[in-house]
Design an enzyme around this catalytic site. Structure first.
Site, mmCIF file in Angstrom:
data_model
loop_
_atom_site.group_PDB
_atom_site.id
_atom_site.type_symbol
_atom_site.label_atom_id
_atom_site.label_comp_id
_atom_site.label_asym_id
_atom_site.label_seq_id
_atom_site.Cartn_x
_atom_site.Cartn_y
_atom_site.Cartn_z
ATOM 1 N N HIS A 1 -6.999 -5.613 2.456
ATOM 2 C CA HIS A 1 -5.814 -5.088 3.141
ATOM 3 C C HIS A 1 -5.294 -6.184 4.067
ATOM 4 O O HIS A 1 -6.068 -6.779 4.830
ATOM 5 C CB HIS A 1 -6.181 -3.889 4.024
ATOM 6 C CG HIS A 1 -6.744 -2.714 3.288
ATOM 7 N ND1 HIS A 1 -6.022 -1.567 3.070
ATOM 8 C CD2 HIS A 1 -7.973 -2.493 2.749
ATOM 9 C CE1 HIS A 1 -6.788 -0.683 2.429
ATOM 10 N NE2 HIS A 1 -7.971 -1.219 2.216
ATOM 11 N N ASP B 1 0.849 -1.191 0.000
ATOM 12 C CA ASP B 1 0.000 0.000 0.000
ATOM 13 C C ASP B 1 0.887 1.245 0.000
ATOM 14 O O ASP B 1 1.920 1.297 0.665
ATOM 15 C CB ASP B 1 -0.909 -0.004 1.240
ATOM 16 C CG ASP B 1 -2.071 0.961 1.109
ATOM 17 O OD1 ASP B 1 -3.214 0.496 1.030
ATOM 18 O OD2 ASP B 1 -1.823 2.192 1.091
ATOM 19 N N HIS C 1 -10.541 -5.201 -2.997
ATOM 20 C CA HIS C 1 -9.196 -5.475 -2.480
ATOM 21 C C HIS C 1 -9.262 -5.807 -1.008
ATOM 22 O O HIS C 1 -10.173 -5.373 -0.302
ATOM 23 C CB HIS C 1 -8.261 -4.280 -2.724
ATOM 24 C CG HIS C 1 -8.778 -2.983 -2.203
ATOM 25 N ND1 HIS C 1 -9.710 -2.230 -2.895
ATOM 26 C CD2 HIS C 1 -8.538 -2.313 -1.053
ATOM 27 C CE1 HIS C 1 -10.003 -1.137 -2.198
ATOM 28 N NE2 HIS C 1 -9.305 -1.164 -1.063
HETATM 29 P P1 AMP Z 1 -9.718 1.521 0.464
HETATM 30 O O1 AMP Z 1 -9.849 2.792 1.236
HETATM 31 O O2 AMP Z 1 -10.102 0.304 1.249
HETATM 32 O O3 AMP Z 1 -10.422 1.599 -0.865
HETATM 33 O O4 AMP Z 1 -8.182 1.329 0.199
HETATM 34 C C1 AMP Z 1 -7.498 1.807 -0.922
HETATM 35 C C2 AMP Z 1 -6.040 1.722 -0.594
HETATM 36 O O5 AMP Z 1 -5.321 1.822 -1.796
HETATM 37 C C3 AMP Z 1 -5.539 2.824 0.338
HETATM 38 O O6 AMP Z 1 -4.972 2.242 1.499
HETATM 39 C C4 AMP Z 1 -4.500 3.552 -0.513
HETATM 40 O O7 AMP Z 1 -3.395 3.971 0.237
HETATM 41 C C5 AMP Z 1 -4.128 2.490 -1.528
HETATM 42 N N1 AMP Z 1 -3.635 2.958 -2.808
HETATM 43 C C6 AMP Z 1 -4.214 3.870 -3.633
HETATM 44 N N2 AMP Z 1 -3.492 4.003 -4.764
HETATM 45 C C7 AMP Z 1 -2.446 3.147 -4.647
HETATM 46 C C8 AMP Z 1 -1.339 2.816 -5.493
HETATM 47 N N3 AMP Z 1 -1.157 3.385 -6.688
HETATM 48 N N4 AMP Z 1 -0.451 1.890 -5.052
HETATM 49 C C9 AMP Z 1 -0.614 1.310 -3.854
HETATM 50 N N5 AMP Z 1 -1.642 1.572 -3.011
HETATM 51 C C10 AMP Z 1 -2.533 2.481 -3.414
#
Ligand code: AMP
Ligand code: ZN
Length: 113
Positions: free
Chosen positions: A101, A30, A99
């Site tokens: 985490h 992340d 996704h």
């Molecule tokens: P959510 O809030 O559950 O939709 O989580 C989305 C996650 O994606 C967040 O923790 C962001 O930090 C992560 N994120 C967004 N863009 C990227 C990226 N390009 N590479 C890695 N993580 C990302």
């Protein structure tokens, strides 16, 4: 989906710090880690959220679930970890490609915020 950031990561159009990849799923770090280890596990197939999982996806979702322990082991999470899915607005889902985490290497508290 053409405007989906995680589809672009899965297709290699946007770089990511990969932990694991096979023909069906991808795991990468992340960008804004909330724990010393914070990775995201995604299916390469675009599914918007848990609300959009269909019967045809049960094998794919089951596959992710059985891969979690292998990825956790690879990342040294032998003391435990947390697997999180945020769904929809109240779940604070910011990226509309399903996704999971995977967080670890610190004592996580409960309840989450
Ligand atoms: P959510 O809030 O559950 O939709 O989580 C989305 C996650 O994606 C967040 O923790 C962001 O930090 C992560 N994120 C967004 N863009 C990227 C990226 N390009 N590479 C890695 N993580 C990302
Ligand atoms: Zn997508």
């Amino acid at each position: 989906m053409s405007d989906c950031i995680f589809c672009k990561i899965a297709e290699g159009e946007i770089p990511s710090n990969k932990v694991y990849e096979d023909e069906r799923i991808l795991c990468f770090h992340d960008l804004e880690p909330q724990a010393p280890v914070h990775v995201l596990i995604i299916p390469k197939k675009h599914i918007e959220s848990m609300d959009d999982v269909g019967v045809e996806d049960q094998d794919l979702l089951g596959y992710i679930m059985i891969k979690v322990k292998d990825i956790a082991k690879e990342l040294g999470l032998e003391n435990g970890y947390r697997l999180v899915n945020n769904c929809g607005e109240d779940g604070f889902q910011t990226v509309k490609h399903i996704h999971f985490h995977l967080l670890g290497k610190r004592k996580l508290t409960w309840p989450p915020g």
